[in-house]
Design an enzyme around this catalytic site. Sequence first.
Site, mmCIF file in Angstrom:
data_model
loop_
_atom_site.group_PDB
_atom_site.id
_atom_site.type_symbol
_atom_site.label_atom_id
_atom_site.label_comp_id
_atom_site.label_asym_id
_atom_site.label_seq_id
_atom_site.Cartn_x
_atom_site.Cartn_y
_atom_site.Cartn_z
ATOM 1 N N GLU A 169 1.827 -0.393 -5.188
ATOM 2 C CA GLU A 169 0.682 0.821 -5.439
ATOM 3 C C GLU A 169 1.666 2.000 -5.469
ATOM 4 O OE1 GLU A 169 -3.440 2.524 -3.834
ATOM 5 O OE2 GLU A 169 -1.676 2.176 -2.303
ATOM 6 N N ASP A 217 0.876 -1.280 0.079
ATOM 7 C CA ASP A 217 0.109 0.096 -0.116
ATOM 8 C C ASP A 217 0.895 1.377 -0.081
ATOM 9 O OD1 ASP A 217 -2.778 1.241 0.519
ATOM 10 O OD2 ASP A 217 -1.512 1.953 2.493
#
Length: 683
Positions: free
Chosen positions: A359, A323
């Site tokens: 990401e 993330d």
Amino acid sequence: MNFALYSANATQVELCLFDERGRETERIALPEYTDEVFHGYLPDARPGQLYGYRVHGPYAPDAGHRFNPNKLLLDPYAKRIVGEPKWAPHLFGYTVGHKDKDLSFDKRDSAGYMPKCAVIDPAFTWGNDKRLLTPLQRTVIYEAHVRGLSMTHPGVPENLRGTFSGLKSDELVEHIRGLGVTAVELLPIHAYADDQHLLEQDLSNYWGYNTLAFFAPHSRYMATGSVSEFKQLVARLHHSGLEVILDVVYNHTAEGNELGPTFSFRGIDNASYYRLADDRRFYINDTGTGNTFDLTNAGALRMVMDSLRYWVAEMHVDGFRFDLATILGREGHGFDPSGGFLDACRQDPLLSQVKLIAEPWDVGPGGYQVGNFPPGWLEWNDKFRDTVRAFWRGDEGKLPELATRLTGSADLFNRRGRRPSASVNFVTAHDGFTLRDLVSYDHKHNEANGEDNRDGTDNNISYNHGVEGPTDDPGINALRARQQRNLLATLLLSQGTPMLQAGDEFGRTQHGNNNAYCQDNALSWLDWEAAAQPEGSELTRFVQRLTALRQRYPLLQRARFFDGKFDEELGIKDVTWLSPTGEEMTEEDWHNPQARALMMRLDGRAPASGLRQAGASVTLLMLLNASADEVVFQLPAVEGEHWHVQIDTAERHAERAVPAGAQWTAVGRSLALMAVEQDRMST
């Protein structure tokens, strides 16, 4: 047990032991301090022993230090967390409501409101379990939530729903395996905290992006209370040929900004674990969550690397999706592809062998880094998502970029020996509209989140096709169903690594909510009753057909980028772009803003590896028409052959043969894939 805690700035660390009722029974000052690590051996510790730490040192927020021994702290290396935070002023290192805010000092004991760490017995018999090592070009990812997958599934016993045990139920595993995917990517399973303001609204941090402990599975996901339950899940999925990828959140923690609670890192060594502003009372907030983990610090970096190795070596996971991964590569001067963390992963003999997915953005300066991660990394490709959405919505001038995205986004990834598989292609993910909502809503509808519909993105690139939300209009519903097929076909027939969001295979809806992070209820759970309806079953079979074609035809999962060069000997190109007239696309065609249709021809006779082999070869033809009107395509002539229709999203000609050189009338907003076998020239 040996207990050890890294802190470069503490003066003393106390190990606190608790009985089964949560009562503190003993405090033991760790006697040794070696290389910034406090440590001590406790001979009588056994599995199940509850514990925490109290850390002494200066409470000087202006200098970045927030030590407060009145606050019980979680061990960053704890393998199991028992209980959850009970929100109260006691959890804060400062006195809530004090005029000096976080500069004040709170003396109340937080132990009664804190979860506890537990010693575990790590023994587990793995049998013949091993990592599957699915090649990247064959990988198809299924993004899912542990709880959401099983909460309404009729084949999962009620007492196991929402847990690792529920996820490994035979019917659920067989559904996932039957889709033709190769890996299950689980939203965060690390122990996390529910924010107080959400609990006050009967909501929660459902997605789990609010980590408390990076080694411990979330307690609510364990029906048995044993960490071995997760290992059993991994073994079960591996047995069915499915890899396990974890979505991990090493960019921030649940402690928030300077006004947040003290759970762990803040009280252990705030100045070492977090990136602080020039005024060291405050936190750099490149994550948008209040704090940013500092992986330029050796102790913090070591903890993250140890955590990753633990999940691979002890838990047998096959990869990670990071993330806000730009944070992890951010040095003092900004993002650096050769930053400490990225280099550490690349050289690590264990981690360099698993799937590492970034990401590649954050909200900090220079935070958008798609295509800039180093070799060995895959990246979420939001340009694929946005281009494909815009094309099928009918936006003008999308053909040139669509062609780039269909062929693996070479503009982003064709450097340093990276391959098309570095592009993780997706049209939907947990964050945003579901596939069905993408074709049913023009605007987000997040009122249930309690923020007056202000949260969530407004840039959805969606289209409701005439009515906002559900409708009884058969024409609109048929078009929406076709658009779902178009988006799925584009995703699964493009070069790169496709990622399918759980539930999109049967048309799951969140009723227009594009930010359901706090909705642990039927809004977010997969509706398996809807999946069993004819519409859902048909779409599921369509997905199965697409994944089967992807695995059947190596042309759809190439290990190298296309070069588009003309092979003089064979008289062909590996990829050829044709206008609906059957002629090769011209510059004028590419830059015609009104053009919304084209053909992509992939010729299997073109040498993909420098070798030409004898035998049969497949040539594929993809026809895409994003206009609202019918388009007549002139199919290329292939001597003595027919084009065999493999996919038609208008559902007219499945498995039908069409003479080469004939015309094909494409329904408005439709996609077709055709194939022909040809003789391959011998060496």
